[in-house]
Design an enzyme around this catalytic site. Structure first.
Site, PDB file in Angstrom:
ATOM      1  N   LYS A 111       0.815  -1.216   0.000  1.00  0.00           N
ATOM      2  CA  LYS A 111       0.000   0.000   0.000  1.00  0.00           C
ATOM      3  C   LYS A 111       0.846   1.262   0.000  1.00  0.00           C
ATOM      4  O   LYS A 111       0.488   2.261  -0.631  1.00  0.00           O
ATOM      5  CB  LYS A 111      -0.949  -0.017   1.200  1.00  0.00           C
ATOM      6  CG  LYS A 111      -2.030  -1.081   1.109  1.00  0.00           C
ATOM      7  CD  LYS A 111      -2.944  -1.061   2.327  1.00  0.00           C
ATOM      8  CE  LYS A 111      -4.031  -2.111   2.213  1.00  0.00           C
ATOM      9  NZ  LYS A 111      -4.939  -2.110   3.388  1.00  0.00           N
ATOM     10  N   LYS A 192      -7.624 -11.555  -6.172  1.00  0.00           N
ATOM     11  CA  LYS A 192      -8.758 -11.703  -5.277  1.00  0.00           C
ATOM     12  C   LYS A 192      -9.799 -10.620  -5.542  1.00  0.00           C
ATOM     13  O   LYS A 192      -9.462  -9.468  -5.815  1.00  0.00           O
ATOM     14  CB  LYS A 192      -8.263 -11.604  -3.834  1.00  0.00           C
ATOM     15  CG  LYS A 192      -9.319 -11.846  -2.771  1.00  0.00           C
ATOM     16  CD  LYS A 192      -8.701 -11.741  -1.388  1.00  0.00           C
ATOM     17  CE  LYS A 192      -9.748 -11.899  -0.300  1.00  0.00           C
ATOM     18  NZ  LYS A 192      -9.167 -11.744   1.051  1.00  0.00           N
ATOM     19  N   LYS A 195     -12.893  -4.889  -2.628  1.00  0.00           N
ATOM     20  CA  LYS A 195     -13.795  -3.755  -2.483  1.00  0.00           C
ATOM     21  C   LYS A 195     -13.306  -2.542  -3.267  1.00  0.00           C
ATOM     22  O   LYS A 195     -14.010  -1.550  -3.379  1.00  0.00           O
ATOM     23  CB  LYS A 195     -13.937  -3.379  -1.000  1.00  0.00           C
ATOM     24  CG  LYS A 195     -14.691  -4.398  -0.187  1.00  0.00           C
ATOM     25  CD  LYS A 195     -14.893  -3.937   1.235  1.00  0.00           C
ATOM     26  CE  LYS A 195     -13.634  -3.983   2.044  1.00  0.00           C
ATOM     27  NZ  LYS A 195     -13.843  -3.632   3.462  1.00  0.00           N
TER      28      LYS A 195
END
Length: 328
Positions: A111, A192, A195
Site C-alpha cells: 500500500k 482476489k 472492495k
C-alpha cells in the site's frame, strides 16, 4: 465454544467474496455468545476518507452483517471506535512490536509503494489489529490468507508480552476457511475480488441488482480451450466460476465440472445461483436501511457488551506493565 473475533473495514462496498467467505459463514457456524464481530472503522482512517461516506458505509456494513443472519442478541456486534479500549491497548502493542516487524508487513509495503501520502497509522495499524483481537481473549480468528501475516504478528506480540510481564493474553489461532476463502475477480481471476473500484466489472457487490449480477458473471473471463474442469493453476477463470457455484450450492467444484461441457451454461447457472443466494439478504437489508435508529441501537448495545470484556483485559494489561490503577 471457542471465542471468535472478526472485523471488517467499512471501506468500499462489501462483495460476494465477503459474503461467501465471511458473513454467511459467521451467521451459520460462528454465532454464539462468545462470538465478537467488529466494524473496524479506525483501520479505515489509515488512508484519507470522506467523513460522510465513512459514516454511511459503517452503517451499511452493520446492516449487511445483520442482513446476512447475525443475531445481535446472541453474538456481539459493534463499531471499533465506540470501544476506546481498542486504541488504549494498541499503544501497548506498539510498544511491544519492533519497527522491523512492522516494516516487514506485506500489506504495508504494497500500500505504501503506490500511495502519495503514507500515514503513520498505515505503518502501525497491525498493532491496533493485534489489540482488537487480544482484548477479547480471542481463541480463533477467521481470516483470509491475506491477513495471516497480521495474525501471526498478534500471536508473536501476545507471546512476547506474556513472556515479559506474565500471563496476560490468550494467544489466538487462525481459522482459515477452505471453501470460498478466496473468491477471485471475474475479470482477473488470478487476483482476489476486492472492495476496490479498480475492477467494477470483476466484482459482484452484495447489493448489486439481479440484472447487474447476471451481466457481470456472463462476462466473466474464462480460459483458452473449451473443456470445463476445476484446475485453478491452468484454468483460473472457469475454476473461479466453479468455486463460486460450489460455495453457493454446497456441491464440490470437481463434481460440478463434470456437469458442463461449455462455459455458457456454467455462467448462466452460476449467475442464477448467486442472484438467489443474495435475494433474501438484499430484502432484509432494505428493511434495515429503512430504520437506521434501530441499527444504531444494536451497535450501542453491542459496544456496551464489548466493553464489559475489553475493560477487564485492558486493566489486566495495564497492571502487568506497571501502570497505576485508575481511581474508581
Amino acid at each position: 465454544m471457542a471465542r471468535v473475533f472478526s472485523g471488517i473495514q467499512p471501506t468500499g462496498d462489501l462483495h460476494l467474496g465477503n459474503y461467501l467467505g465471511a458473513l454467511r459463514r459467521f451467521a451459520a457456524e460462528e454465532q454464539s455468545p462468545d462470538a465478537v464481530f467488529c466494524i473496524v472503522d479506525l483501520h479505515a482512517l489509515t488512508v484519507p476518507q470522506d467523513p460522510a461516506a465513512l459514516r454511511a458505509r459503517t452503517l451499511q456494513t452493520a446492516n449487511l452483517y445483520l442482513a446476512s443472519g447475525l443475531d445481535p442478541d446472541v453474538c456481539t456486534l459493534f463499531v471499533q471506535s465506540h470501544v476506546p479500549e481498542h486504541t488504549e491497548l494498541a499503544w501497548l502493542m506498539e510498544c511491544t512490536a519492533s519497527v522491523g516487524e512492522l516494516r516487514r508487513m506485506t500489506q504495508f509495503k504494497e500500500k505504501s509503494a503506490s500511495a502519495e501520502f503514507v500515514s503513520g497509522g498505515l505503518f502501525t495499524y497491525p498493532a491496533l489489529m493485534a489489540a482488537d483481537i487480544l482484548l477479547y481473549d480471542t481463541e480463533r480468528v477467521p481470516v483470509g490468507d491475506d491477513q495471516r501475516q497480521h495474525l501471526e504478528l498478534a500471536r508473536d506480540l501476545a507471546i512476547r508480552f506474556n513472556g515479559r510481564y506474565g500471563d496476560t493474553f490468550v494467544v489466538p489461532e487462525a481459522a482459515i476457511p477452505t471453501v470460498a476463502a478466496r473468491v477471485m475477480d471475474l475479470q482477473n481471476p488470478t487476483a482476489k475480488m476486492s472492495k476496490s473500484v479498480d475492477s467494477p466489472q470483476g466484482t459482484v457487490l452484495m447489493l448489486d441488482d439481479p440484472d447487474t449480477i447476471a451481466r457481470k458473471i456472463r462476462r466473466a473471463v474464462t480460459d483458452t480451450g473449451t473443456d470445463v474442469r476445476y484446475d485453478p493453476d491452468t484454468k483460473p477463470g472457469v475454476s473461479n466460476l466453479l468455486a463460486i457455484l460450489s460455495a453457493v450450492t454446497g456441491t464440490p467444484p470437481g463434481e460440478l465440472a463434470g456437469r458442463y461441457q461449455q462455459y455458457g451454461p456454467l455462467k448462466a447457472d452460476t449467475a442464477d445461483a448467486v442472484v438467489e443466494v443474495l435475494r433474501p439478504v438484499q430484502a432484509r437489508y432494505r428493511e434495515l436501511e429503512a430504520d437506521p435508529d434501530a441499527t444504531l441501537a444494536v451497535l450501542e448495545k453491542g459496544a456496551a457488551r464489548a466493553r464489559e470484556t475489553a475493560s477487564v483485559t485492558l486493566a489486566r494489561a495495564h497492571g502487568a506493565v506497571g501502570l497505576l490503577p485508575r481511581s474508581r
